[in-house]
Write a protein that holds these residues in place. Sequence first.
Motif, PDB file in Angstrom:
ATOM      1  N   ILE A  10       0.832  -1.201   0.000  1.00 52.40           N
ATOM      2  CA  ILE A  10       0.000   0.000   0.000  1.00 52.40           C
ATOM      3  C   ILE A  10       0.871   1.257   0.000  1.00 52.40           C
ATOM      4  O   ILE A  10       0.579   2.233  -0.702  1.00 52.40           O
ATOM      5  N   LYS A  13       2.000   2.157  -3.382  1.00 51.37           N
ATOM      6  CA  LYS A  13       0.970   2.845  -4.161  1.00 51.37           C
ATOM      7  C   LYS A  13       0.925   4.331  -3.805  1.00 51.37           C
ATOM      8  O   LYS A  13       0.751   5.187  -4.682  1.00 51.37           O
ATOM      9  N   ILE A  14       1.070   4.643  -2.521  1.00 53.15           N
ATOM     10  CA  ILE A  14       1.084   6.043  -2.092  1.00 53.15           C
ATOM     11  C   ILE A  14       2.244   6.781  -2.743  1.00 53.15           C
ATOM     12  O   ILE A  14       2.085   7.883  -3.279  1.00 53.15           O
ATOM     13  N   THR A  49      -3.908  10.142  -3.276  1.00 54.48           N
ATOM     14  CA  THR A  49      -3.510   8.998  -2.445  1.00 54.48           C
ATOM     15  C   THR A  49      -4.451   8.708  -1.284  1.00 54.48           C
ATOM     16  O   THR A  49      -4.233   7.735  -0.554  1.00 54.48           O
ATOM     17  N   GLU A  51      -7.148   7.308  -0.783  1.00 57.13           N
ATOM     18  CA  GLU A  51      -7.786   5.993  -0.682  1.00 57.13           C
ATOM     19  C   GLU A  51      -6.869   4.943  -0.056  1.00 57.13           C
ATOM     20  O   GLU A  51      -7.347   3.945   0.506  1.00 57.13           O
ATOM     21  N   TYR A  52      -5.555   5.167  -0.132  1.00 54.70           N
ATOM     22  CA  TYR A  52      -4.632   4.090   0.240  1.00 54.70           C
ATOM     23  C   TYR A  52      -4.459   3.899   1.748  1.00 54.70           C
ATOM     24  O   TYR A  52      -4.419   2.745   2.211  1.00 54.70           O
ATOM     25  N   LYS A  55      -6.884   1.655   3.081  1.00 54.47           N
ATOM     26  CA  LYS A  55      -6.665   0.235   2.793  1.00 54.47           C
ATOM     27  C   LYS A  55      -5.844  -0.419   3.906  1.00 54.47           C
ATOM     28  O   LYS A  55      -6.002  -1.615   4.181  1.00 54.47           O
TER      29      LYS A  55
END
Length: 244
Positions: A10, A13-14, A49, A51-52, A55
């Motif tokens: 995760i 991804k950020i 970002t 949303e991450y 997660k």
Amino acid sequence: MLPYEGIWGIIEKIIEHGPEIKTSRRYKGFDEELFEELKNKVEDYYLNTAEYPDKIVELIKHIPEIDFTYRYKDPASIKLKLERNQLTKQLYKIANDILGMRFIIKAETTELKQIVHEFVTCCPYGQDACNIVDQTLGKTYDDGYKAIHVYVRPNNYVFPIEIQFWTRTHALLNEYLHEQIYKMDNDQLNQYALDLSKWLESVPIFPNSDEVAIKSYVDYIYEQAFSNKYLHENDEDIDDVDQY
């Protein structure tokens, strides 16, 4: 204890979706042009970002005795940090916590250090991308605060991500100091914070025994104090996870 690989996936991804900003530049004091640039970059950072971190919440919410929260730094806090910077520093050392995450773990300090070591060992960018700042014995200028920070910065064009690791004892101390004393220029209050820190460290360690059905003093106080902030009874009670 922590799903290290899942968390790092995760974080990747950020970093991948974060804005580019050359963080090796040097600054001292407040700079209006820099402030405006950071405000815009942080807004983009959040939009790209946001949303991450949620997660990570989903990933660990069913793991007992671990609490997680995060926040993006707001413009007022950015401005204050620039104003308080009285030394010429590289930007990545000033804007080092634009995104901050915090894990509070039911563990003693020795175990917490091992968890951080395992976390950093799993870093997909290599361990050199992680700067560990161990403040479990206090800061250089000791104000009572205790924690371990990990700053993740894989290259010169991304905001570092600050990841804090606290024990529950750290949380009891740090939350109080932040809300009541943090950044106050008062020698007596600073000494009070240090004395309070020493007192919490002196609380007897609860004996490990399957025959004992009561909570330790620290766990009891922590769960009472933070039942609404960090601890969730069900999936519907996670609305405040962005309150870092």
